[in-house]
Design an enzyme around this catalytic site. Structure first.
Site: not given
Ligand code: NAP
Length: 365
Positions: A14, A159, A190-191, A253, A340
């Site tokens: 999500t 990233c 978005s990072g 980025h 992303t």
């Molecule tokens: P996000 O938009 O905050 O999404 C977080 C996801 O984790 C949601 O699906 C959420 O589900 C789920 N979640 C949160 N708490 C949870 C729990 N207790 N148990 C199970 N699922 C849980 O974050 P994001 O940007 O997509 O990033 C996700 C990961 O990728 C992070 O570790 C981040 O550091 C890494 N990352 C992000 C980027 C970027 O550009 N954004 C780049 C590289 C790496 P719900 O919707 O149900 O809360």
């Protein structure tokens, strides 16, 4: 490569990265999404309901996922029953992430993670498929550690390093030795996921990101490290200094790099031809998500730019340009990648394609 499609679970489906996964995996030739998982808050709802009001991509939710039921990521039994491969994109604490990813892998699943928790584990390869595909060799030892019947875990780097690490690899491969690198990063909102930084902090502002700087300075040393005795030993002769700033752009980025070499310095024409002609493994294997050309080089003095160039080759290529001599180190340039896509979901999917091609990931059905 298995003839049957690999069944895939997207964990954190999500979130900001999870949404990119689904957009890229819709219609993928090798992978079929069979599990969507997130927190207990989303579990039990259809995907369409779970992302209502927080879907961030311009393309709408791929139709095949809107009616799929979201499950709790902690429900390892169901994930194991329905999937062979897990794309992990959850926001959990490092300890909880390691516990969950180890539990998936111990149950025989393959995990490719976007989370930073396992990036420092010496027998967990941190992969950019064009740069260090050979690091997958440590999976053999990792699987032994995880126990009989285990799958394995590979991670994506942060990233923030994706663009500039790609620009160094062809130089190393041609025998030039980058030794000092200073980067100032301009990183998209978005990072930080959704909702991410408060708008009042980031609009009309550039926000320092000290937490990103450590990762930016250390992760390339693992990627350019060597495999020894079943673990990755970090590179020692590359020094990196990083400033990271959150800037009010949505995706992309950009790194402004100054680069110094040990010994001889390649001329600018040489660097440009090495970047343009670089044809690493994913490209020669024609993996489904590999960009045709991993680095696109611009000669215009005002490129690359976030808005114009982050989507090159569906967001999977790095864009480099503004190559000039540097009066402090040897050369300077800027490079950009989509955080992303190449920096998260797309890069992880390409890693999984490589792991599938190499025979690690197979269909258990
Ligand atoms: P996000 O938009 O905050 O999404 C977080 C996801 O984790 C949601 O699906 C959420 O589900 C789920 N979640 C949160 N708490 C949870 C729990 N207790 N148990 C199970 N699922 C849980 O974050 P994001 O940007 O997509 O990033 C996700 C990961 O990728 C992070 O570790 C981040 O550091 C890494 N990352 C992000 C980027 C970027 O550009 N954004 C780049 C590289 C790496 P719900 O919707 O149900 O809360």
């Amino acid at each position: 490569m298995s003839q049957k499609k690999i069944h895939v679970a997207v964990i954190g489906a999500t979130g900001m990265v999870g949404q990119q996964y689904l957009s890229i995996l819709s219609g993928h030739p090798w992978f079929e999404v069979t599990v969507l998982a997130a927190s207990a808050k989303s579990a039990g709802r259809t995907y369409g309901e779970a992302v209502r009001g927080r879907w961030h991509l311009e393309k709408s939710v791929p139709e095949e996922f809107t009616g799929m039921m979201v499950i709790d990521a902690l429900d390892i039994k169901t994930v194991k029953a329905r999937a062979d491969l897990v794309f992990s994109a959850i926001s959990l604490s490092p300890d909880d992430t390691i516990k969950l990813e180890d539990a998936y892998a111990s149950e025989g699943l393959w995990v490719v993670s976007n989370n930073s928790a396992h990036r420092n584990t010496p027998d967990v390869p941190m992969i950019i498929p064009e740069v260090n595909p050979g690091h997958l060799a440590v999976l053999k030892d990792q699987r032994r550690r995880l126990g009989k019947g285990a799958g394995g875990i590979a991670v994506k780097p942060n990233c923030s390093i994706q663009g500039f690490v790609m620009t160094l690899a062809p130089l190393y491969e041609a025998g030039w030795v980058p030794s000092n690198l200073i980067t100032t990063n301009f990183q998209a909102v978005s990072g930080a996921g959704y909702p991410g930084q408060a708008s009042l902090d980031v609009i009309d502002n550039c926000l320092p990101l000290p937490g990103e700087e450590h990762k930016t300075m250390t992760e390339p040393l693992k990627i350019f490290g060597r495999v020894q005795d079943g673990r990755i030993v970090q590179k020692e002769d590359l020094r990196i200094s990083a400033h990271c700033m959150r800037v009010p752009v949505i995706h992309g980025h950009l790194s402004a790099v100054s680069l110094g070499f040990a010994g001889e310095t390649p001329g600018m024409e040489k660097v440009i031809s090495l970047w343009k002609e670089w044809m690493p493994l994913p490209q020669s294997l024609k993996l489904p998500s590999a960009p045709l050309q991993p680095i696109h080089v611009f000669s215009e003095p005002d490129r690359p730019q976030h808005r114009l160039d982050r989507d090159i080759e569906k967001g999977m290529a790095a864009a480099a340009g503004r190559l000039r001599e540097c009066s402090v180190l040897d050369l300077r340039y800027t490079c950009l990648s989509h955080n992303t896509i190449r920096g998260a979901a797309g890069g992880a999917i390409l890693t999984a394609e490589l792991m599938t091609h190499e025979g690690y990931v197979t269909s258990r059905r």
